[in-house]
Each structure stands twice: as C-alpha cells, then as structure tokens.
Design a protein around this motif. Structure first.
Motif, PDB file in Angstrom:
ATOM      1  N   ARG A 177     -30.253   4.006 -48.648  1.00 16.18           N
ATOM      2  CA  ARG A 177     -29.685   4.602 -47.433  1.00 16.18           C
ATOM      3  C   ARG A 177     -30.562   4.293 -46.223  1.00 16.18           C
ATOM      4  NH1 ARG A 177     -28.960   9.153 -50.790  1.00 16.18           N
ATOM      5  NH2 ARG A 177     -30.697  10.220 -49.766  1.00 16.18           N
ATOM      6  N   TYR A 179     -32.722   1.850 -45.951  1.00 12.46           N
ATOM      7  CA  TYR A 179     -32.697   0.394 -45.729  1.00 12.46           C
ATOM      8  C   TYR A 179     -31.465   0.007 -44.911  1.00 12.46           C
ATOM      9  CZ  TYR A 179     -32.693  -4.610 -47.005  1.00 12.46           C
ATOM     10  OH  TYR A 179     -32.695  -5.988 -46.996  1.00 12.46           O
ATOM     11  N   GLU A 180     -30.320   0.548 -45.274  1.00 12.09           N
ATOM     12  CA  GLU A 180     -29.093   0.212 -44.555  1.00 12.09           C
ATOM     13  C   GLU A 180     -29.074   0.833 -43.157  1.00 12.09           C
ATOM     14  OE1 GLU A 180     -26.304  -0.600 -48.493  1.00 12.09           O
ATOM     15  OE2 GLU A 180     -26.086   1.305 -47.409  1.00 12.09           O
ATOM     16  N   ASP A 181     -29.711   2.001 -42.984  1.00 14.75           N
ATOM     17  CA  ASP A 181     -29.902   2.567 -41.641  1.00 14.75           C
ATOM     18  C   ASP A 181     -30.711   1.598 -40.787  1.00 14.75           C
ATOM     19  OD1 ASP A 181     -28.537   4.891 -42.175  1.00 14.75           O
ATOM     20  OD2 ASP A 181     -30.329   6.098 -42.548  1.00 14.75           O
ATOM     21  N   LEU A 183     -31.100  -1.640 -41.182  1.00 11.22           N
ATOM     22  CA  LEU A 183     -30.328  -2.838 -40.862  1.00 11.22           C
ATOM     23  C   LEU A 183     -29.360  -2.570 -39.718  1.00 11.22           C
ATOM     24  CD1 LEU A 183     -29.514  -4.258 -44.427  1.00 11.22           C
ATOM     25  CD2 LEU A 183     -31.238  -5.072 -42.810  1.00 11.22           C
ATOM     26  N   SER A 184     -28.654  -1.455 -39.782  1.00 14.26           N
ATOM     27  CA  SER A 184     -27.658  -1.149 -38.754  1.00 14.26           C
ATOM     28  C   SER A 184     -28.309  -0.979 -37.384  1.00 14.26           C
ATOM     29  CB  SER A 184     -26.866   0.107 -39.131  1.00 14.26           C
ATOM     30  OG  SER A 184     -27.675   1.263 -39.074  1.00 14.26           O
ATOM     31  N   VAL A 190     -23.181  -3.575 -42.012  1.00 15.63           N
ATOM     32  CA  VAL A 190     -23.062  -3.623 -43.466  1.00 15.63           C
ATOM     33  C   VAL A 190     -21.712  -3.052 -43.891  1.00 15.63           C
ATOM     34  CG1 VAL A 190     -24.072  -2.944 -45.679  1.00 15.63           C
ATOM     35  CG2 VAL A 190     -25.559  -3.328 -43.685  1.00 15.63           C
ATOM     36  N   LYS A 192     -19.479  -2.667 -47.615  1.00 17.79           N
ATOM     37  CA  LYS A 192     -19.693  -2.779 -49.057  1.00 17.79           C
ATOM     38  C   LYS A 192     -18.369  -2.616 -49.793  1.00 17.79           C
ATOM     39  CE  LYS A 192     -22.429   0.665 -48.495  1.00 17.79           C
ATOM     40  NZ  LYS A 192     -23.460   1.753 -48.517  1.00 17.79           N
ATOM     41  N   THR A 244     -24.515   6.706 -51.371  1.00 18.24           N
ATOM     42  CA  THR A 244     -24.866   5.660 -50.385  1.00 18.24           C
ATOM     43  C   THR A 244     -23.751   5.348 -49.395  1.00 18.24           C
ATOM     44  OG1 THR A 244     -24.194   3.847 -51.878  1.00 18.24           O
ATOM     45  CG2 THR A 244     -26.507   4.567 -51.981  1.00 18.24           C
ATOM     46  N   SER A 249     -22.267   2.460 -42.800  1.00 15.51           N
ATOM     47  CA  SER A 249     -22.344   1.533 -43.929  1.00 15.51           C
ATOM     48  C   SER A 249     -21.395   2.000 -45.030  1.00 15.51           C
ATOM     49  CB  SER A 249     -23.790   1.470 -44.444  1.00 15.51           C
ATOM     50  OG  SER A 249     -23.923   0.544 -45.487  1.00 15.51           O
TER      51      SER A 249
END
Length: 302
Positions: A177, A179-181, A183-184, A190, A192, A244, A249
């Motif tokens: 979670r 990590y994707e925060d 990235l965003s 992202v 999925k 997640t 995301s």
C-alpha cells in the motif's frame, strides 16, 4: 467494496466500473461472477471484436499524448490463476500501442540475485519511465499469493527469522500500500487487474491444451499441482484485494470465463485511466514558434 458505475452527469457509464474496487472493506470474491457478461449490450464475438478495435484505436491516441507529454507513467498489473488469459488479454488490448511507449515485464520465480534483495527490488527495476505504459505480467503481488500458499518459499528468501512471523502477510500488504502510494505521488498511475476465471473454465482450457497438439506447449505439469490449491489461492486473492485496493490504486476483478468480455473490460479500464490524466500534446511557446518559422523558411529557400 465494489464501486458502482459513475453517474452519467459526472462521467459516462463505463463497462469497467462495476468491476472496479477502491476499498476492500467487506469485499468477497464471490461477489463477482467469473462467467458474467453484464453491463454491455454486446453479446457476440464479432461485435466484441469491433468494439475492442475501437477501444484500441482510442488507446493509441491517448498513448501518443502520454508519450509526447512525458509527465505521467501508467503501470498495469495483471494477476490470475493459470489459463485465465493474461497473455492473450495483454496481446489483444495493447495491440495498437506504439512499442516505443510500452514495456512488458514477466515475473517468474525469483533468481538468486532477486533473493539477495528485498521482494520489491526486482519490480523497481522494471517500472515504466515517464510517458510510457508498463505492464507487469504477475508482479510483487506473488509475494502475497504463491508464497502465502507455499510458505516454505519464505525460507529461500533468507529473511532474518525474527521477521518471519504470523504478521508477515499484513506487513507485506502494508508495504505494498505504501509503495503504491509512493508511486502515485510520483506520477505513476497504478491499475491492477485480477482476471477471475472459474475452476470449471480453467479445467476446460487445460483439457484443450492437452488435447490439441498445437497447444501442448502452453501446458505444464505444475499447472495441475497449483490447481490442487485452488481454495487456498482464492482466499489469498480475496485477502490481497481486501488489503490493497484503494482509490488511487484500484483493483479490477474482471470476469474471465469469456475472453472477449475480459478484453473489453480491461481496455475500458485502461482508457479510463488515461482519460483521467487529461493528456495533451505539449504547447510550443513564442520563442520556439519563431524558431520553427525560421526553419520552415530555410527549407522553402533551399
């Protein structure tokens, strides 16, 4: 929860929105029927192919602007059981995208080098550059799926024993979670996709691969071994989505028993993501326009 289609006044009803999950609270996998072809008026393969062709054309237009603008990146993550149609979906949906603006990474069993790093390390090496679409055919989510179903694989990762406890899966969900925060917040959008195939349809496709010599190469004995853990995998997928899914995301739990429908839903979700970025070709300032005018005149004067 499974999100409802966005109101027309806000955003056109989209084929993908009924399968979009932005919060895992209360989510249960059985809420999505793998054999569903709801939410579309298309009922035959020919019409589906025409609709997909239109979608691919629209996607190509948007991808060209994404590449030219060079600000955002789009990461598409695909997870599924064997024979759910990941490869075919990627092939058909992305068929019109400029290869220069798209990159596909397939994540198989980790190598010795991978195992000497944290589990997100190899994914980091494959993130798309700005202006590009990256596709993960399987991903870091395998660490909450196959490794959870086969916990003996944790021993190969040589993680300090004190860190391998009953909370490890919750820790990994939290890691992902965050990590994707991250990235965003850095311009990587992202999206999925879990291609949700039924156990009956998987059996049919396995038999087709075994009985058709031209498809024998697609079959592996490991597929049958993993099928024996079907219930454990379904529980792992459900937990993965619950922990997640987020607004920035989301997961799309896409019915996968009918390949034509799967491809339409995925294409619609990709287009929706690209359109949400309000992409445009870069504007040229006055100084650059003068330089272009001079270059144009020089060519005319040759």
């Amino acid at each position: 929860m499974v999100s409802s289609p966005t109101p027309v006044a806000d955003h056109q009803h989209r084929l993908s929105h009924p399968y979009r999950i932005t919060s895992g609270d209360g989510f249960q996998l059985h809420q999505i029927d793998p054999g569903s072809t709801d939410h579309t008026q298309i009922s035959d393969k020919h019409a589906a192919e025409a609709a997909l062709a239109n979608g691919v054309e629209r996607m190509a237009e948007l991808q060209d602007k994404l590449y030219a603008q060079d600000r955002w990146a789009l990461l598409l993550v695909f997870q599924a059981m064997d024979a759910a149609g990941k490869d075919g979906t990627i092939k058909h949906v992305m068929s019109g995208v400029n290869p220069q603006g798209c990159q596909v990474s397939s994540f198989k069993a980790p190598s010795a080098l991978d195992l000497d790093h944290d589990y997100l390390w190899r994914a980091n090496q494959c993130l798309p550059e700005r202006g590009r679409i990256g596709i993960f055919n399987r991903s870091y989510y395998e660490e909450t799926l196959v490794v959870r179903v086969h916990p003996e694989l944790l021993a190969r990762q040589t993680i300090p024993e004190v860190l391998v406890d009953h909370d490890i899966w919750q820790h990994r969900f939290r890691d992902i979670r965050h990590y994707e925060d991250y990235l965003s917040r850095n311009g990587v959008v992202v999206r999925k996709f879990f291609l949700h195939v039924s156990k009956q349809e998987q059996k049919r496709r396995f038999l087709e691969r075994l009985e058709n010599p031209e498809k024998n190469w697609k079959f592996s004995a490991a597929d049958i071994r993993e099928r024996a853990h079907w219930d454990a995998y379904m529980e792992a997928y459900e937990q993965m989505i619950r922990h997640t899914a987020s607004e920035h995301s989301p997961w799309y739990v896409v019915p996968a028993d009918h390949k034509w429908f799967t491809r339409l839903v995925v294409a619609d979700a990709v287009i929706d993501a690209l359109e949400s970025l309000h992409l445009a070709y870069p504007t040229v300032n006055d100084q650059a326009r003068r330089a272009l005018a001079e270059a144009h005149q020089q060519l005319l004067n040759e």
